[in-house]
Design an enzyme around this catalytic site. Structure first.
Site, mmCIF file in Angstrom:
data_model
loop_
_atom_site.group_PDB
_atom_site.id
_atom_site.type_symbol
_atom_site.label_atom_id
_atom_site.label_comp_id
_atom_site.label_asym_id
_atom_site.label_seq_id
_atom_site.Cartn_x
_atom_site.Cartn_y
_atom_site.Cartn_z
ATOM 1 N N ARG A 1 -30.369 -11.293 -15.239
ATOM 2 C CA ARG A 1 -31.409 -12.297 -15.480
ATOM 3 C C ARG A 1 -32.681 -11.952 -14.720
ATOM 4 N NH1 ARG A 1 -29.834 -17.424 -13.310
ATOM 5 N NH2 ARG A 1 -32.072 -17.581 -13.550
ATOM 6 N N ASP B 1 -34.799 -17.055 -1.662
ATOM 7 C CA ASP B 1 -34.336 -16.051 -2.627
ATOM 8 C C ASP B 1 -34.023 -14.702 -1.977
ATOM 9 O OD1 ASP B 1 -34.596 -17.994 -4.514
ATOM 10 O OD2 ASP B 1 -36.439 -17.228 -5.400
ATOM 11 N N CYS C 1 -29.207 -20.863 -12.186
ATOM 12 C CA CYS C 1 -28.259 -20.623 -11.096
ATOM 13 C C CYS C 1 -27.773 -21.936 -10.496
ATOM 14 C CB CYS C 1 -28.931 -19.800 -9.992
ATOM 15 S SG CYS C 1 -29.250 -18.099 -10.473
ATOM 16 N N ARG D 1 -30.400 -29.847 -8.614
ATOM 17 C CA ARG D 1 -31.727 -29.335 -8.965
ATOM 18 C C ARG D 1 -32.468 -30.388 -9.803
ATOM 19 N NH1 ARG D 1 -31.559 -22.907 -10.229
ATOM 20 N NH2 ARG D 1 -33.728 -23.157 -9.644
ATOM 21 N N LYS E 1 -40.338 -11.873 -11.739
ATOM 22 C CA LYS E 1 -39.588 -12.735 -12.675
ATOM 23 C C LYS E 1 -40.137 -14.169 -12.663
ATOM 24 C CE LYS E 1 -35.353 -15.225 -12.032
ATOM 25 N NZ LYS E 1 -35.447 -16.421 -11.537
ATOM 26 N N ASN E 2 -40.281 -14.736 -11.464
ATOM 27 C CA ASN E 2 -40.634 -16.153 -11.421
ATOM 28 C C ASN E 2 -42.081 -16.424 -11.810
ATOM 29 O OD1 ASN E 2 -38.046 -16.892 -10.886
ATOM 30 N ND2 ASN E 2 -38.301 -17.025 -8.666
HETATM 31 C C1 EPZ Z 1 -38.039 -21.858 -7.949
HETATM 32 O O1 EPZ Z 1 -37.074 -22.802 -8.385
HETATM 33 C C2 EPZ Z 1 -37.461 -20.506 -8.260
HETATM 34 N N1 EPZ Z 1 -37.219 -20.429 -9.684
HETATM 35 C C3 EPZ Z 1 -36.175 -20.285 -7.472
HETATM 36 O O2 EPZ Z 1 -35.793 -18.949 -7.699
HETATM 37 C C4 EPZ Z 1 -36.432 -20.482 -5.977
HETATM 38 O O3 EPZ Z 1 -35.216 -20.425 -5.281
HETATM 39 C C5 EPZ Z 1 -37.109 -21.830 -5.721
HETATM 40 O O4 EPZ Z 1 -38.290 -21.963 -6.558
HETATM 41 C C6 EPZ Z 1 -37.531 -22.016 -4.282
HETATM 42 O O5 EPZ Z 1 -38.407 -20.996 -3.887
HETATM 43 C C7 EPZ Z 1 -38.226 -20.180 -10.510
HETATM 44 O O6 EPZ Z 1 -39.370 -19.994 -10.115
HETATM 45 C C8 EPZ Z 1 -37.908 -20.108 -11.961
HETATM 46 P P1 EPZ Z 1 -38.266 -25.916 -6.343
HETATM 47 P P2 EPZ Z 1 -37.493 -24.318 -8.551
HETATM 48 O O7 EPZ Z 1 -38.680 -26.928 -7.346
HETATM 49 O O8 EPZ Z 1 -38.889 -24.391 -8.999
HETATM 50 C C9 EPZ Z 1 -36.144 -29.938 -4.765
HETATM 51 C C10 EPZ Z 1 -34.278 -17.164 -8.001
HETATM 52 O O9 EPZ Z 1 -33.231 -16.702 -7.506
HETATM 53 N N2 EPZ Z 1 -36.757 -30.589 -5.941
HETATM 54 O O10 EPZ Z 1 -39.297 -25.270 -5.506
HETATM 55 O O11 EPZ Z 1 -36.457 -24.966 -9.398
HETATM 56 C C11 EPZ Z 1 -35.047 -28.943 -5.143
HETATM 57 O O12 EPZ Z 1 -33.824 -29.593 -5.330
HETATM 58 C C12 EPZ Z 1 -34.483 -18.628 -8.039
HETATM 59 O O13 EPZ Z 1 -35.172 -16.477 -8.509
HETATM 60 C C13 EPZ Z 1 -36.652 -31.951 -6.085
HETATM 61 O O14 EPZ Z 1 -36.039 -32.652 -5.281
HETATM 62 O O15 EPZ Z 1 -37.375 -24.818 -7.066
HETATM 63 C C14 EPZ Z 1 -35.089 -27.996 -3.959
HETATM 64 O O16 EPZ Z 1 -34.346 -28.531 -2.914
HETATM 65 C C15 EPZ Z 1 -33.353 -19.504 -8.043
HETATM 66 N N3 EPZ Z 1 -37.255 -32.535 -7.168
HETATM 67 C C16 EPZ Z 1 -36.564 -27.974 -3.546
HETATM 68 O O17 EPZ Z 1 -37.137 -29.154 -4.137
HETATM 69 C C17 EPZ Z 1 -37.945 -31.823 -8.097
HETATM 70 O O18 EPZ Z 1 -38.476 -32.416 -9.047
HETATM 71 C C18 EPZ Z 1 -37.370 -26.777 -4.018
HETATM 72 O O19 EPZ Z 1 -37.169 -26.589 -5.421
HETATM 73 C C19 EPZ Z 1 -38.048 -30.429 -7.933
HETATM 74 C C20 EPZ Z 1 -37.440 -29.834 -6.847
#
Ligand code: EPZ
Length: 419
Positions: free
Chosen positions: A398, A306, A117, A122, A22-23
């Site tokens: 989803r 995840d 989610c 985020r 998915k991702n």
């Molecule tokens: C991706 O989300 C995945 N989603 C998520 O999958 C997954 O949980 C996550 O990566 C972590 O592995 C998709 O790929 C569509 P991040 P993403 O940016 O990219 C902080 C699922 O169940 N952050 O790696 O949104 C953030 O708050 C899901 O499939 C900032 O502070 O996650 C978090 O604490 C849900 N500023 C950490 O970084 C930013 O600009 C990691 O988030 C971006 C992120």
């Protein structure tokens, strides 16, 4: 309203075929907007987030033809607008990839703040920092993101936080920029490598994906005219691995890349499960009550957030007290209230939860609070005594393709009913 009804307990036995990730899919589809041509994408999971991504691409002018349930042809020769439909982009998280892709291809875009989610805050500051380093102007106002750039010029971006989304998004924006972009402290998840492989197949020049330094040499044009198959979903594979352990079953997980599953494999062995690794498939089984463990979620190659809720089900049944530290999301223990309704003894405090193992769970009506929480509740329903009803299935749909059918093939008594 639909609900899942599961009669347990069942010990899962048999084989399951893992779908495309998915991702990776939700990033590869926007990446197809960079191509001034036609490409074919196969092994796409047939899930609602993929359908939504396709609708957004179509609204921007791309033409999509479904070849079969898991293969599409995308023709992005004629992008007609830079305004992505707000009602669609606000519905899921990965719509933020439209920003990087459209900035690169069209030099402008308007999208709604991404939904998805509810896992805690985020922010997208790292995405914006990356776009600005390449010369874009980004304004976030009243729930809308407006980004534009007369010309993107390669730059150097150091990520303050390891972010999957920001790494992919900045990579997308850099593909057609002038000159070279370097992303440091990049995320290393398999889907980042997959998006880079897709773009390189279509004519991009990206090096180092999968390490923490990614170098993108801008090219003038991506021409496509190629077929790309999406990587298998390591989170779906991990979900079935943990379902096999929780149910004391014996399952062959087919079509996975076992290297991507090492952190889960190690934890499964630590809690007493057994694994046979065939490279592109894994046999996972467990004959005894799982042992307690301590887990901290981390960016890849650490234990994935995840799979944290699914592991939580295993630990709620383990012998002894376990601890999970969630280091990625502030609010990923909402599922523990639902498991407690089924007889688990979990005390979640902020980003840490204590699991006092119980010897069995009991069926109850429960609510899926997000995608992976939903997967965890299905596993709990399979192992619980009696009937479990799971509501809020839109979260599960989803991200998991044919989930009931896959579990039914392993012996689960699970059905979807309309209330
Ligand atoms: C991706 O989300 C995945 N989603 C998520 O999958 C997954 O949980 C996550 O990566 C972590 O592995 C998709 O790929 C569509 P991040 P993403 O940016 O990219 C902080 C699922 O169940 N952050 O790696 O949104 C953030 O708050 C899901 O499939 C900032 O502070 O996650 C978090 O604490 C849900 N500023 C950490 O970084 C930013 O600009 C990691 O988030 C971006 C992120």
């Amino acid at each position: 309203m639909e609900k899942l009804v599961i009669s347990g307990p069942t010990s899962l036995k048999g084989e399951v075929e893992i779908s495309g990730a998915k991702n990776a899919a939700v990033a590869i589809l926007p990446a197809a907007l960079l191509i001034d041509g036609v490409c074919t994408i196969s092994n796409l999971p047939n899930i609602s987030d993929v359908k939504l991504s396709c609708e957004i691409l179509e609204a921007l002018g791309a033409k999509i033809k479904w070849i079969d349930a898991n293969t599409i042809e995308v023709d992005s020769r004629n992008i007609t607008t830079t305004q992505a439909p707000l009602n669609l982009t606000s519905q899921f998280r990965a719509s933020y990839y439209i920003i990087g892709a459209m900035l690169s291809r069209m030099g402008a875009v308007q999208v709604a703040m991404p939904g998805g989610c509810q896992l805690g805050a985020r922010p997208i500051d790292q995405h914006i920092k990356g776009f600005e380093a390449l010369g874009a102007e980004v304004v976030v106002e009243k729930g809308l993101i407006n980004a534009k750039a007369d010309k993107l010029i390669g730059g150097s971006v150091y990520m303050d936080i390891v972010s999957v989304g920001a790494t992919i998004n900045v990579m997308l924006s850099a593909v057609l920029a002038e000159g070279t972009t370097i992303i440091e402290n990049a995320a290393k998840e398999p889907h980042i490598v997959d998006v880079a492989n897709f773009l390189n197949t279509m004519g991009a020049d990206i090096r180092g994906a999968g390490t923490d330094i990614i170098k993108i040499n801008g090219v003038e044009k991506l021409t496509g005219d190629a077929t790309y198959s999406v990587v298998p979903d390591q989170i779906e594979a991990g979900t079935f691995m943990l379902a096999a352990i929780a149910s004391k079953g014996d399952v062959l997980i087919k079509n996975c890349i076992t290297k991507h599953l090492e952190s889960i494999t190690r934890k499964i062995i630590e809690v007493g499960g057994q694994i046979e690794d065939f490279g592109d498939s894994l046999r996972v089984w467990c004959d005894e009550r799982p042992k307690h463990a301590t887990i901290k979620t981390l960016p890849y190659p650490g234990f994935p957030t995840d799979l944290q809720p699914q592991m939580g089900v295993v630990l709620s049944l383990a012998d002894g007290t376990s601890i999970i530290n969630e280091s990625i999301w502030d609010s990923r223990f909402q599922y523990t209230d639902e498991l407690n309704k089924m007889g688990a003894k979990i005390n979640a405090q902020g980003t840490r939860a204590f699991f006092e193992g119980v010897d069995h769970l009991e069926g109850a009506p429960v609510y899926s609070t997000d995608l992976r929480a939903g997967a965890a509740l299905i596993i709990a329903g399979l192992v619980a005594e009696g009937e479990t009803e799971i509501y809020n299935l839109e979260h599960i749909d989803r991200g998991y393709e044919n989930i009931e059918e896959k579990f039914r093939n392993l012996g689960a008594k699970i059905k979807r009913v309309e209330e």
